[in-house]
Write a protein that holds these residues in place. Structure first.
Motif, PDB file in Angstrom:
ATOM      1  N   LYS A  97       0.711  -1.168   0.056  1.00 21.44           N
ATOM      2  CA  LYS A  97       0.052   0.052   0.101  1.00 21.44           C
ATOM      3  C   LYS A  97       0.887   1.251   0.029  1.00 21.44           C
ATOM      4  N   ASP A  98       1.677   1.219   1.057  1.00 19.79           N
ATOM      5  CA  ASP A  98       2.809   2.485   1.195  1.00 19.79           C
ATOM      6  C   ASP A  98       3.995   2.617   0.179  1.00 19.79           C
ATOM      7  N   TRP A  99       4.133   3.326  -0.601  1.00 19.59           N
ATOM      8  CA  TRP A  99       5.582   3.377  -1.433  1.00 19.59           C
ATOM      9  C   TRP A  99       6.208   4.519  -1.165  1.00 19.59           C
ATOM     10  N   VAL A 100       5.580   5.621  -0.740  1.00 18.79           N
ATOM     11  CA  VAL A 100       6.376   7.023  -0.546  1.00 18.79           C
ATOM     12  C   VAL A 100       7.165   7.225   0.767  1.00 18.79           C
ATOM     13  N   CYS A 101       7.157   6.359   1.727  1.00 18.30           N
ATOM     14  CA  CYS A 101       7.612   6.328   2.788  1.00 18.30           C
ATOM     15  C   CYS A 101       8.881   5.487   3.021  1.00 18.30           C
TER      16      CYS A 101
END
Length: 755
Positions: A63-67
């Motif tokens: 789900k998260d990729w920018v972090c």
């Protein structure tokens, strides 16, 4: 990537060449055919050669990729993906890009500049809305291409890193070993006369259905032989022969085609272009006077364009193919860049480790004299944070020095320089940065590299560790070897190195606390972390850390691998979402007990690591300061003030703006200010407290991994997470089960041999 517009032409104008296939059934048919033909592959399982680089964006479905990456979840995704094929009896062989050939450098730069624009949009969205943008702006986490080969090898897979173009090596391997297919997303695989090309983009992993792009059916539609496809590809435009270079040939072909076909079979312009160029190629080789082993002389080409076209055609010809025998792809293998600076044994080991995807950075330095780093999630409008390429530049210089300067007398005569193609804000990528090696800061002479790489015994093992730590200016941490997990030791080195820049105490607390807490988190718990909003600054810091892990990997390879490479993998010391939550907590002034999930063992370990970091920074004249930044849930996108000005009302302090600090985009500064800071040596401080925390038996009981030693506190985690207090049960041992937390430090003992 690949041939301009060819795959689009096949899907829209030649659908009969796009065949839906089931890989299970395809594998069964492949086995039957091999047994009937009594081939050398009859007793081996059907093999699929996978273009790893083309799969990255499909594999990373977290789900998260920018972090900065949800690495443990990603590892589980890879495991499930591999199991889907192995359960169907299909053997997988993975290839990853290991080099960027200079004839493709211009195309590489063009793509990097395009991605730079997308990265800018990502940060504008984050600052405007305080959330991650949609999948339309998806950018794979930094370091994914670096660490995925190690992840696949840890899953028992066969992985190769290319020394030529990866697609060429993939096609060569598939042809040589009679593989059932190539799984990727590059229309160049249509041109190679090799195994069938299968689409990873169309793959449905649950059913193993995908699309096969049939080159034979394509050739029947456009009236060409398979051997004529390389010329077609180059005239249409590819990574070697740019679309612009052959535009006049295509224009002439289109003019002739329209005269002969007033009613074209396809309305789509791309369909007409492919057919027009195909007719041109067919007509050229239909003439008796033209030798099929040469580029037809009737083509309207200048001498330079003719040579370029020949190079492009040769790039498609695999070993032992008959056509155009004057092409010798072995000439594309250049001589080692710095063979006179290292022994033949080192050169051989560099290549072997590189091909087996067991090393990092050293092959590019020693054998090619060039390294590159693709785009990183960095905010070009944030003048406070130094780009990762400049943060780690001194580290790289010491790695180069360790590899190339051993045996040097200190003179600068004939000193090698490495060409760096690093993407960072302000770098136009018109030419590489020329970066010179630097010797380590140790008082002794540069070590013999053959001894570091091939020597045995506890003295050599200790020397490897010493030089590894010296690259990050953390020699004092050798006393921690064997007392804490290797992954925590590596994380402490990295965070200390970053701390010697201009980050605040809150930033460093976020880094350390997430590394400590990650040990006790399951992948499911990490997925359940909820972020109230996304901070653009934390996004950049997350990418900075992961890029640092790749530098740890390079330093480890250069110094003879004092640490197991698995200890340097991000899934052992970093999770993007966890780090982001710790960043928000640290900058909100949260108590350390809450920051460490109300777990006494984690808190004790965190405080010990933090004290060691602070002490080391103090010796180098770096005093850590508290500088909390209160991020807002919505940020204005108006450029101008720095992050600090927007959120504190204060202008950047001296040294905050990296551009004003004198860092240049041309790479002419070599970290002088950092080295000058490193010369300052402060006195030892906090000795009593250090002995209390680190001495034998100090907090030994609270470090043990057994559940009885994890003390629960009644503090609940703030609403950055769902579910109230975090579960602090022990969740099994770490990756190598060495029981580090059950042991008191063994300062007097040298590192064991055989590492």
């Amino acid at each position: 990537m690949g041939v301009k517009g060819l795959q689009l032409f096949m899907s829209r104008c030649c659908p009969e060449a796009c065949v839906t296939v089931n890989l299970r059934e395809m594998a069964r048919q492949h086995v039957t055919k091999s047994q009937q033909g009594s081939t050398t592959t009859a007793n081996s399982p059907p093999t699929l050669v996978v273009d790893g680089m083309a799969c990255l964006c499909h594999w990373y479905s977290c789900k998260d990729w920018v972090c900065g990456g949800q690495w443990r979840e990603y590892l589980d995704v890879l495991k499930s993906w591999v199991e889907a094929f192995t359960s169907a009896g299909i053997r997988l062989v993975f290839f990853f890009d290991g080099v960027v050939k200079e004839q493709k450098r211009q195309e590489w730069v063009k793509r990097r500049r395009r991605v730079n624009g997308e990265v800018s949009k990502i940060f504008r969205h984050i600052k405007a809305y305080g959330e991650q943008p949609g999948r339309n702006l998806f950018c794979i986490p930094s370091g994914l291409a670096t660490f995925t080969p190690f992840a696949l090898r840890s899953l028992g897979q066969e992985v190769f890193c290319s020394v030529q173009e990866a697609d060429y090596e993939i096609a060569s391997y598939a042809r040589q070993h009679g593989c059932m297919g190539i799984l990727g997303q590059d229309s160049d695989f249509i041109i190679y006369d090799s195994a069938p090309y299968l689409s990873v983009e169309k793959l449905r992993i649950d059913s193993l259905n995908t699309v096969l792009y049939d080159r034979q059916r394509l050739c029947r539609t456009i009236g060409l032989a398979v051997t004529q496809l390389p010329l077609l590809a180059c005239l249409l435009g590819n990574d070697v022969v740019s679309e612009e270079r052959m535009r006049h040939i295509r224009n002439d072909a289109m003019a002739t085609y329209r005269i002969n076909n007033p009613v074209p079979p396809f309305d789509a312009p791309q369909g007409q272009t492919v057919l027009a160029v195909s007719h041109l190629v067919s007509s050229l080789w239909a003439r008796k006077e033209e030798d099929p082993e040469f580029i037809p002389q009737t083509l309207n080409l200048s001498a330079p364009h003719r040579e370029l076209l020949k190079m492009g055609i040769c790039s498609y010809l695999l070993p032992q193919q008959e056509a155009l025998q004057q092409c010798d792809n072995s000439t594309l293998m250049s001589a080692p860049a710095f063979e006179k600076h290292v022994s033949p044994e080192i050169l051989k080991a560099c290549r072997e480790k590189h091909v087996a995807a067991e090393g990092f950075m050293v092959y590019g330095v020693v054998c090619d004299g060039v390294i590159q780093c693709s785009n990183t999630l960095e905010d070009e409008e944030d003048a406070e944070l130094l780009p990762q390429a400049l943060v780690y530049k001194p580290c790289r210089q010491h790695i180069y020095g360790l590899l190339l300067l051993h045996g040097q007398d200190g003179s600068s005569v004939d000193l090698p320089a490495i060409r760096e193609w690093f993407v960072y804000p302000g770098n136009p990528l018109k030419e590489p940065d020329m970066v010179h090696p630097l010797p380590t800061s140790l008082p002794c002479d540069q070590p013999n590299l053959d001894l570091l790489w091939f020597g045995n015994g506890p003295e050599v093992a200790a020397l490897r560790l010493t030089y590894f730590l010296s690259i990050f200016d953390c020699q004092e941490f050798s006393e921690l070897y064997g007392a804490i997990d290797d992954s925590l030791l590596a994380a402490l080195c990295l965070v200390t190195y970053i701390a010697l820049q201009t980050l605040s105490q809150e930033d460093l607390d976020a880094y350390l606390s997430q590394a400590v807490c990650l040990r006790l988190k399951s992948p499911l718990e990490l997925q359940q972390i909820k972020l109230p909003f996304v901070s653009s600054r934390a996004v950049q810091l997350g990418s900075l850390y992961v890029r640092g892990l790749s530098h740890l990997l390079g330093a480890n390879s250069a110094s003879g691998c004092p640490l197991p490479s698995t200890a340097l993998m991000p899934w052992h010391s970093f999770d993007g979402r966890l780090f982001h939550s710790k960043y928000l907590l640290a900058h909100s002034g949260t108590e350390k007990t809450v920051l460490l999930d109300s777990d006494s063992s984690s808190l004790s370990l965190f405080l010990c690591l933090r004290e060691k970091l602070t002490e080391t920074c103090g010796k180098r004249g770096r005093v850590l300061q508290s500088r909390p930044i209160a991020p807002e849930q919505r940020h204005k996108t108006t450029p101008g003030p720095s992050y600090r000005e927007r959120h504190t009302g204060q202008p950047p302090s001296s040294g905050e703006n990296w551009r004003e600090r004198g860092e240049t985009t041309g790479g002419h500064r070599h970290g002088g200010e950092w080295r000058e800071r490193g010369e300052a040596r402060g006195g030892r401080s906090g000795d009593d407290n250090r002995e209390r925390l680190w001495g034998r038996g100090g907090h030994r009981g609270e470090w043990m991994r057994g559940g009885q030693h994890f003390h629960h506190h009644p503090h609940s985690y703030p609403n950055f997470h769902d579910g109230g207090p975090q579960n602090t049960r022990a969740r099994g041992r770490s990756y190598h089960n060495r029981g580090r937390y059950q042991l008191a430090p063994r300062w007097s003992q040298p590192p064991p041999s055989g590492t």
